[in-house]
Write an enzyme that holds these catalytic residues in place. Structure first.
Site, PDB file in Angstrom:
ATOM      1  N   ASP A  76     -55.551  40.861 -29.306  1.00  0.00           N
ATOM      2  CA  ASP A  76     -54.818  39.616 -29.526  1.00  0.00           C
ATOM      3  C   ASP A  76     -55.670  38.389 -29.231  1.00  0.00           C
ATOM      4  O   ASP A  76     -55.241  37.265 -29.436  1.00  0.00           O
ATOM      5  CB  ASP A  76     -53.551  39.598 -28.664  1.00  0.00           C
ATOM      6  CG  ASP A  76     -52.582  38.493 -29.062  1.00  0.00           C
ATOM      7  OD1 ASP A  76     -52.474  38.202 -30.266  1.00  0.00           O
ATOM      8  OD2 ASP A  76     -51.930  37.916 -28.175  1.00  0.00           O
ATOM      9  N   SER A  95     -48.311  33.678 -31.590  1.00  0.00           N
ATOM     10  CA  SER A  95     -48.244  34.940 -32.328  1.00  0.00           C
ATOM     11  C   SER A  95     -46.795  35.288 -32.638  1.00  0.00           C
ATOM     12  O   SER A  95     -45.921  35.184 -31.770  1.00  0.00           O
ATOM     13  CB  SER A  95     -48.884  36.065 -31.506  1.00  0.00           C
ATOM     14  OG  SER A  95     -50.230  35.773 -31.209  1.00  0.00           O
ATOM     15  N   GLN A 106     -52.058  40.390 -38.052  1.00  0.00           N
ATOM     16  CA  GLN A 106     -51.176  39.519 -37.275  1.00  0.00           C
ATOM     17  C   GLN A 106     -50.784  38.300 -38.105  1.00  0.00           C
ATOM     18  O   GLN A 106     -51.583  37.796 -38.891  1.00  0.00           O
ATOM     19  CB  GLN A 106     -51.855  39.043 -35.993  1.00  0.00           C
ATOM     20  CG  GLN A 106     -50.969  38.198 -35.084  1.00  0.00           C
ATOM     21  CD  GLN A 106     -51.691  37.784 -33.818  1.00  0.00           C
ATOM     22  OE1 GLN A 106     -52.368  36.760 -33.784  1.00  0.00           O
ATOM     23  NE2 GLN A 106     -51.556  38.587 -32.768  1.00  0.00           N
TER      24      GLN A 106
END
Length: 293
Positions: free
Chosen positions: A211, A235, A285
């Protein structure tokens, strides 16, 4: 360029402890909180801990090979997180689990993941990008220390913090300049001190690290940086596929691209390679991107 630091072994011990969840009831786990200066829980921490919680309910030799997560609410960094695991299925080769991360009685993340007994099969992969090796690159924290006066006070503590993993970007100044760049970015990363040879731990920590810096790739074409106070990023989801064993004691290359940004959302993909060019994981993502007027 360094400041007074904790030993690398201490940083790694803290990270391993962060992933060592407490079992408080059957299929119910509690993750500790980090002492890093986040204003909200780092998304990689929640994803990594949720994956470890699911792993605690699956017997070896099954290993996690994919996960899909949705971030629902910002996490409170001052509180532990409770993880509730649902055992959806245990087949002959695959197992499926669902995990809900909870704070203040409300879900902050939903995660679904799949496990498989290791087996041999057909193989092919894309080639690793041609990039400089990590030895000739500067550590991301050293770059931040050099540019510390240009980092807004609201982001400075996060940028200058010690980290249990070291990151060496291929484009070292991308986040400090206003130049519009193509939506491609890569960096090498690894643990700062030796980790135990536990594949569950390494895959959980890969979820944690995957991430990092991913969403920021989607703003490169716009000459922006998430270090700016007028740029809001968050996110929205996170997907990870693991194609082979992970070793965070050696350098891994994280190659990222962003095919599209629109409607205040940026979409980013990532491929993670070993030093010898083996593709061991893929990531996708989508995140919120807003420029405050």
């Amino acid at each position: 360029m360094t400041e007074a630091n904790d030993p690398p072994e201490t940083l790694i011990a803290r990270l391993v402890a962060l992933m060592d969840l407490e079992e408080i009831e059957v299929d119910l786990f509690r993750g500790g909180r980090t002492d890093e200066p986040w204003t909200r829980v780092f998304g990689g921490q929640v994803v990594g801990q949720a994956l470890i919680a699911a792993c605690r309910t699956v017997e070896r030799p099954r290993l996690p090979h994919s996960l899909h997560a949705y971030f629902m609410r910002p996490g409170d960094p001052n509180l532990p997180i409770v993880y509730e695991v649902s055992r959806d299925r245990d087949g002959r080769s695959f197992s499926s689990r669902r995990v809900v991360a909870i704070q203040h009685g409300r879900p902050i993340l939903n995660l679904a993941c799949s496990f498989q007994i290791p087996e041999q099969g057909l193989e092919h992969q894309f080639d690793m990008p041609d990039v400089p090796p990590p030895e000739g690159l500067e550590d991301d924290r050293d770059i931040a220390l050099r540019f510390r006066e240009e980092i807004p006070l609201s982001r400075r503590a996060v940028m200058l913090r010690q980290r249990p993993m070291t990151f060496r970007p291929i484009l070292p100044l991308a986040r400090y300049e206003d130049e519009a760049l193509p939506p491609f970015h890569s960096y090498w990363f690894k643990a700062v001190a030796p980790l135990p040879a536990d594949q569950i731990l390494h895959r959980g920590l890969l979820a944690y690290a995957s991430d990092m810096m991913l969403l920021s790739t989607s703003i490169l074409p716009h000459g922006l940086s998430w270090l700016r106070d007028d740029v809001q990023e968050a996110s929205l989801d996170h997907a990870l596929w693991v194609h082979g064993d992970i070793d965070l004691n050696d350098w891994l290359l994280y190659a990222m691209d962003s095919p599209r940004s629109s409607e205040a959302r940026g979409f980013t993909r990532g491929q993670i390679f070993t030093r010898d060019g083996r593709l061991v994981a893929s990531v996708a993502q989508e995140g919120l991107i807003r420029v405050r007027r």
